[in-house]
Design a protein around this motif. Sequence first.
Motif, PDB file in Angstrom:
ATOM      1  N   ALA A  30       0.821  -1.206   0.000  1.00 53.26           N
ATOM      2  CA  ALA A  30       0.000   0.000   0.000  1.00 53.26           C
ATOM      3  C   ALA A  30       0.859   1.263   0.000  1.00 53.26           C
ATOM      4  CB  ALA A  30      -0.928   0.001   1.218  1.00 53.26           C
ATOM      5  N   LEU A  31       1.945   1.259   0.760  1.00 46.70           N
ATOM      6  CA  LEU A  31       2.823   2.432   0.799  1.00 46.70           C
ATOM      7  C   LEU A  31       3.573   2.614  -0.521  1.00 46.70           C
ATOM      8  CD1 LEU A  31       4.354   2.509   4.390  1.00 46.70           C
ATOM      9  CD2 LEU A  31       2.402   3.752   3.464  1.00 46.70           C
ATOM     10  N   ILE A  32       3.948   1.507  -1.146  1.00 47.36           N
ATOM     11  CA  ILE A  32       4.623   1.606  -2.453  1.00 47.36           C
ATOM     12  C   ILE A  32       3.682   2.216  -3.489  1.00 47.36           C
ATOM     13  CG2 ILE A  32       5.603   0.267  -4.357  1.00 47.36           C
ATOM     14  CD1 ILE A  32       6.689  -1.681  -2.273  1.00 47.36           C
ATOM     15  N   VAL A  33       2.438   1.747  -3.495  1.00 46.50           N
ATOM     16  CA  VAL A  33       1.450   2.299  -4.435  1.00 46.50           C
ATOM     17  C   VAL A  33       1.206   3.776  -4.144  1.00 46.50           C
ATOM     18  CG1 VAL A  33      -0.951   2.181  -5.176  1.00 46.50           C
ATOM     19  CG2 VAL A  33       0.351   0.069  -4.838  1.00 46.50           C
ATOM     20  N   LEU A  34       1.073   4.128  -2.874  1.00 41.46           N
ATOM     21  CA  LEU A  34       0.863   5.521  -2.490  1.00 41.46           C
ATOM     22  C   LEU A  34       2.032   6.393  -2.951  1.00 41.46           C
ATOM     23  CD1 LEU A  34      -0.556   7.788  -0.882  1.00 41.46           C
ATOM     24  CD2 LEU A  34       0.709   7.005   1.136  1.00 41.46           C
ATOM     25  N   GLY A  35       3.249   5.926  -2.707  1.00 37.04           N
ATOM     26  CA  GLY A  35       4.418   6.705  -3.110  1.00 37.04           C
ATOM     27  C   GLY A  35       4.513   6.868  -4.615  1.00 37.04           C
ATOM     28  N   GLY A  36       4.218   5.780  -5.352  1.00 37.67           N
ATOM     29  CA  GLY A  36       4.290   5.852  -6.810  1.00 37.67           C
ATOM     30  C   GLY A  36       3.274   6.805  -7.405  1.00 37.67           C
ATOM     31  N   TYR A  39       4.283  10.868  -5.697  1.00 39.94           N
ATOM     32  CA  TYR A  39       5.562  11.560  -5.894  1.00 39.94           C
ATOM     33  C   TYR A  39       6.149  11.198  -7.247  1.00 39.94           C
ATOM     34  CZ  TYR A  39       4.796  11.448  -0.847  1.00 39.94           C
ATOM     35  OH  TYR A  39       4.235  11.528   0.394  1.00 39.94           O
ATOM     36  N   ASP A  40       6.616  12.216  -7.949  1.00 41.54           N
ATOM     37  CA  ASP A  40       7.099  12.032  -9.320  1.00 41.54           C
ATOM     38  C   ASP A  40       8.310  11.107  -9.401  1.00 41.54           C
ATOM     39  OD1 ASP A  40       5.130  13.660 -10.288  1.00 41.54           O
ATOM     40  OD2 ASP A  40       6.362  15.484 -10.237  1.00 41.54           O
ATOM     41  N   ASN A  41       9.262  11.275  -8.494  1.00 37.86           N
ATOM     42  CA  ASN A  41      10.518  10.527  -8.593  1.00 37.86           C
ATOM     43  C   ASN A  41      10.609   9.366  -7.614  1.00 37.86           C
ATOM     44  OD1 ASN A  41      11.627  12.272 -10.610  1.00 37.86           O
ATOM     45  ND2 ASN A  41      12.027  13.789  -9.007  1.00 37.86           N
ATOM     46  N   PHE A  42       9.482   8.983  -7.048  1.00 36.60           N
ATOM     47  CA  PHE A  42       9.513   7.924  -6.047  1.00 36.60           C
ATOM     48  C   PHE A  42      10.004   6.613  -6.641  1.00 36.60           C
ATOM     49  CE2 PHE A  42       7.440   4.411  -3.771  1.00 36.60           C
ATOM     50  CZ  PHE A  42       7.927   4.651  -2.492  1.00 36.60           C
ATOM     51  N   LEU A  43       9.591   6.288  -7.842  1.00 35.88           N
ATOM     52  CA  LEU A  43       9.980   5.035  -8.490  1.00 35.88           C
ATOM     53  C   LEU A  43      11.166   5.213  -9.418  1.00 35.88           C
ATOM     54  CD1 LEU A  43       6.461   3.531  -9.279  1.00 35.88           C
ATOM     55  CD2 LEU A  43       7.972   3.012  -7.361  1.00 35.88           C
ATOM     56  N   SER A  44      11.902   6.308  -9.257  1.00 34.75           N
ATOM     57  CA  SER A  44      13.095   6.526 -10.083  1.00 34.75           C
ATOM     58  C   SER A  44      14.204   5.567  -9.687  1.00 34.75           C
ATOM     59  CB  SER A  44      13.588   7.964  -9.927  1.00 34.75           C
ATOM     60  OG  SER A  44      14.066   8.186  -8.609  1.00 34.75           O
ATOM     61  N   ALA A  45      15.119   5.327 -10.605  1.00 36.99           N
ATOM     62  CA  ALA A  45      16.233   4.417 -10.332  1.00 36.99           C
ATOM     63  C   ALA A  45      17.064   4.912  -9.157  1.00 36.99           C
ATOM     64  CB  ALA A  45      17.106   4.282 -11.587  1.00 36.99           C
ATOM     65  N   TYR A  46      17.248   6.228  -9.053  1.00 37.26           N
ATOM     66  CA  TYR A  46      18.069   6.779  -7.975  1.00 37.26           C
ATOM     67  C   TYR A  46      17.442   6.517  -6.613  1.00 37.26           C
ATOM     68  CZ  TYR A  46      20.379  10.123  -4.911  1.00 37.26           C
ATOM     69  OH  TYR A  46      21.057  10.684  -3.860  1.00 37.26           O
ATOM     70  N   ASN A  47      16.139   6.761  -6.494  1.00 35.91           N
ATOM     71  CA  ASN A  47      15.489   6.576  -5.198  1.00 35.91           C
ATOM     72  C   ASN A  47      15.445   5.100  -4.803  1.00 35.91           C
ATOM     73  OD1 ASN A  47      13.934   7.611  -2.869  1.00 35.91           O
ATOM     74  ND2 ASN A  47      12.267   6.428  -3.768  1.00 35.91           N
ATOM     75  N   ILE A  48      15.132   4.235  -5.757  1.00 34.18           N
ATOM     76  CA  ILE A  48      15.078   2.805  -5.458  1.00 34.18           C
ATOM     77  C   ILE A  48      16.447   2.297  -5.029  1.00 34.18           C
ATOM     78  CG2 ILE A  48      14.702   0.520  -6.448  1.00 34.18           C
ATOM     79  CD1 ILE A  48      12.549   1.764  -8.227  1.00 34.18           C
ATOM     80  N   SER A  49      17.479   2.701  -5.768  1.00 36.48           N
ATOM     81  CA  SER A  49      18.837   2.254  -5.443  1.00 36.48           C
ATOM     82  C   SER A  49      19.286   2.774  -4.087  1.00 36.48           C
ATOM     83  CB  SER A  49      19.802   2.724  -6.535  1.00 36.48           C
ATOM     84  OG  SER A  49      21.128   2.363  -6.220  1.00 36.48           O
ATOM     85  N   LEU A 282       9.350  -1.910   5.395  1.00 38.34           N
ATOM     86  CA  LEU A 282       8.207  -1.052   5.689  1.00 38.34           C
ATOM     87  C   LEU A 282       8.629   0.173   6.489  1.00 38.34           C
ATOM     88  CD1 LEU A 282       5.087  -0.741   5.579  1.00 38.34           C
ATOM     89  CD2 LEU A 282       5.008  -2.018   7.726  1.00 38.34           C
ATOM     90  N   PHE A 283       9.451  -0.028   7.505  1.00 40.53           N
ATOM     91  CA  PHE A 283       9.890   1.100   8.314  1.00 40.53           C
ATOM     92  C   PHE A 283      10.799   2.032   7.522  1.00 40.53           C
ATOM     93  CE2 PHE A 283       8.252  -1.049  12.006  1.00 40.53           C
ATOM     94  CZ  PHE A 283       7.868   0.038  12.788  1.00 40.53           C
ATOM     95  N   GLY A 284      11.655   1.469   6.698  1.00 35.06           N
ATOM     96  CA  GLY A 284      12.487   2.319   5.845  1.00 35.06           C
ATOM     97  C   GLY A 284      11.646   3.130   4.876  1.00 35.06           C
ATOM     98  N   LEU A 285      10.572   2.512   4.391  1.00 36.68           N
ATOM     99  CA  LEU A 285       9.706   3.193   3.425  1.00 36.68           C
ATOM    100  C   LEU A 285       8.938   4.341   4.073  1.00 36.68           C
ATOM    101  CD1 LEU A 285       8.953   2.992   0.462  1.00 36.68           C
ATOM    102  CD2 LEU A 285       7.056   1.490   1.099  1.00 36.68           C
ATOM    103  N   VAL A 286       8.576   4.197   5.341  1.00 37.01           N
ATOM    104  CA  VAL A 286       7.891   5.286   6.039  1.00 37.01           C
ATOM    105  C   VAL A 286       8.757   6.537   6.052  1.00 37.01           C
ATOM    106  CG1 VAL A 286       7.041   6.063   8.282  1.00 37.01           C
ATOM    107  CG2 VAL A 286       6.455   3.791   7.459  1.00 37.01           C
ATOM    108  N   PHE A 287      10.046   6.389   6.375  1.00 31.60           N
ATOM    109  CA  PHE A 287      10.958   7.532   6.370  1.00 31.60           C
ATOM    110  C   PHE A 287      11.146   8.089   4.965  1.00 31.60           C
ATOM    111  CE2 PHE A 287      13.184   6.779  10.623  1.00 31.60           C
ATOM    112  CZ  PHE A 287      12.686   7.959  11.139  1.00 31.60           C
ATOM    113  N   ASN A 288      11.214   7.198   3.993  1.00 31.21           N
ATOM    114  CA  ASN A 288      11.383   7.628   2.613  1.00 31.21           C
ATOM    115  C   ASN A 288      10.197   8.472   2.154  1.00 31.21           C
ATOM    116  OD1 ASN A 288      11.308   6.462  -0.666  1.00 31.21           O
ATOM    117  ND2 ASN A 288      13.170   7.335   0.175  1.00 31.21           N
TER     118      ASN A 288
END
Length: 332
Positions: A30-36, A39-49, A282-288
Amino acid sequence: MTASLDLDLRRFTRPLGGGTHLTVWVALLALIVLGGLRYDNFLSAYNISSFLGYNSMFLLISVGMCLVIMTGGIDLSVGAVAALASVVAALLSPDGLIVALPGGVATGLLVGAINAGLIVGLRLPPFMATLATMLAARGASLVVSDNRAVSVDWGSDFTTLGMNKIGPLVPWTIVIAALVVVVAWYVLERTSLGRTVLAVGGNAEAAHLMGLKTGRALVFVYLFSGACAGLAGVFLASGYGAGQPLEGQGWELAAIASVVVGGTLLTGGMGSIPATVAGALLFGLVFNLLNFENGLGVISLSAYWQSVIRGAFLLVVILLQVRLARPHPTKA
């Protein structure tokens, strides 16, 4: 004999409930879908890496902590051990990755062996034993580093571990962390040692009376937790270019939270490695997500308020787990 032993072990271990296991994965998705969507750059290669590289350290200590908690124990030393290992690895970095990497892991193994000796040999409570080693490791990291960050040798290949990637997305650190996760899962799910770990957490006295090697299981989990913390320290030094003696404060709490969110009981006897992985991510994603929200300018939350929100999020997830895991009354 093996079948009989497995039946006996089931009396003292509790499988992880499907609802409890599923909750953390649903929340993560759910948080991944919300972020995608938001936010424009949430699923960018830089952010994922960046996300995977940074959270590989927390993934490691969470998996190590999970095995410890499954026995009904606790390891408060992991954050301090990671800091000490980062300093040791940085000091060994002029000799290259082939020396610095084993040196950092060996540092974690040494502290893990001390924890195991105090708990299994001297029969100290895990909380007190690992609290003592936490303080000792924190002091040792300050002494060895002379109370300052220790820069790595940029001329060696040491930083390739923390800074290089496989393609544009996958850091080497997350690949190694994934291998550690697979090893932990295999030991827990496919070996007699893993069943003994759960049996110790379910009922240590009964497991001992059954003739199980409970001491060996306890030694293993504290050695494994120490090694994971040591490897996380190597990742820290290699990825950020310095050994950090003051880093790692609160990491043990983050690891415990990830394990609890993954459905592992603090009393032991029940748990899941994959669900712990999901809890750490999940906890890392909350901060992200909070960092992206700050970037939009809609809100401005300091790191202190982010911790408050993270704690509230932990509480909500735990309440959902309790509700899903609670048996529903049947109608007569």
